[in-house]
Design a protein around this motif. Structure first.
Motif, short mmCIF file in Angstrom:
data_model
loop_
_atom_site.label_atom_id
_atom_site.label_comp_id
_atom_site.label_asym_id
_atom_site.label_seq_id
_atom_site.Cartn_x
_atom_site.Cartn_y
_atom_site.Cartn_z
N TYR A 1 0.84 -1.20 0.00
CA TYR A 1 0.00 0.00 0.00
C TYR A 1 0.88 1.25 0.00
O TYR A 1 1.94 1.27 0.62
CB TYR A 1 -0.89 0.02 1.24
CG TYR A 1 -1.94 -1.06 1.26
CD1 TYR A 1 -3.22 -0.81 0.77
CD2 TYR A 1 -1.65 -2.33 1.74
CE1 TYR A 1 -4.19 -1.80 0.78
CE2 TYR A 1 -2.61 -3.32 1.75
CZ TYR A 1 -3.88 -3.05 1.26
OH TYR A 1 -4.83 -4.04 1.26
N HIS B 1 -0.74 1.50 -10.58
CA HIS B 1 -1.33 0.28 -10.00
C HIS B 1 -1.16 -0.90 -10.96
O HIS B 1 -0.74 -1.98 -10.54
CB HIS B 1 -2.81 0.50 -9.68
CG HIS B 1 -3.53 -0.76 -9.33
ND1 HIS B 1 -3.31 -1.41 -8.14
CD2 HIS B 1 -4.43 -1.49 -10.02
CE1 HIS B 1 -4.06 -2.51 -8.10
NE2 HIS B 1 -4.74 -2.58 -9.23
N VAL C 1 -1.49 -0.89 -4.12
CA VAL C 1 -2.86 -0.49 -3.80
C VAL C 1 -2.78 0.88 -3.14
O VAL C 1 -2.02 1.08 -2.19
CB VAL C 1 -3.54 -1.51 -2.86
CG1 VAL C 1 -4.93 -1.05 -2.47
CG2 VAL C 1 -3.58 -2.89 -3.52
N THR D 1 -10.35 -3.00 -6.21
CA THR D 1 -9.25 -3.61 -5.46
C THR D 1 -7.96 -2.82 -5.57
O THR D 1 -6.97 -3.15 -4.92
CB THR D 1 -9.01 -5.05 -5.94
OG1 THR D 1 -8.75 -5.01 -7.35
CG2 THR D 1 -10.21 -5.94 -5.65
N GLY D 2 -7.93 -1.76 -6.39
CA GLY D 2 -6.73 -0.99 -6.61
C GLY D 2 -6.57 0.19 -5.67
O GLY D 2 -5.56 0.88 -5.70
#
Length: 163
Positions: free
Chosen positions: A40, A62, A68, A99-100
């Protein structure tokens, strides 16, 4: 301006992409067998680029690195208008897969008094709910995280020597 805006990355953006990929690969080497865990990185917008350009860059990074994004809304700092914030959130939600990215709601208020530095205070409950509504109407989802600076400030005050 669509998601292909950044197909040709500038040198600083290439350096960022390479750095994020190296961080991802380095973390995977540190913990063998955990390479599929996401990495992240925090992102926030400041009008340095248009919403569509910013979102396209996040989407490209991404896709190329798997990072993320933790997208901070900036609503607690009051540096951008709510309509501008909403436009960035809309652009990000269109450009990135769910989900990104994850959303981060600021639950503090930063104020400046005459001749003083920033002062942080918890946001009122009604203000937090109003900000959540901005997320829902702009991004089509609620933020997954909250962020408050108050704990840091309280910890710093506790460490100060008493007079």
């Amino acid at each position: 301006m669509g998601a292909d805006y950044y197909q040709v990355l500038s040198q600083p953006h290439r350096a960022l992409r390479d750095y994020l990929a190296a961080m991802r690969d380095g973390l995977a080497r540190l913990v063998p067998g955990e390479a599929e865990r996401p990495v992240y990185a925090s992102a926030f917008f400041s009008r340095a680029s248009k919403p569509e350009q910013f979102a396209a860059l996040l989407a490209l990074l991404h896709r190329e690195t798997g990072v993320v994004w933790i997208v901070q809304d900036g609503l607690g700092t009051h540096r951008m208008s709510e309509p501008d914030t909403a436009e960035y959130l809309r652009a990000i939600s269109r450009a990135l897969p769910p989900t990104g990215w994850v959303g981060l709601l600021e639950v503090f208020d930063q104020r400046r008094g005459p001749g003083t530095g920033p002062v942080f205070a918890p946001s009122e409950d009604a203000e937090v709910e109003r900000r959540r509504a901005i997320w829902c109407s702009s991004a089509g989802r609620l933020p997954e995280m909250t962020f408050s600076l108050n704990q840091r400030i309280a910890a710093a005050r506790a460490r100060r020597p008493r007079r």
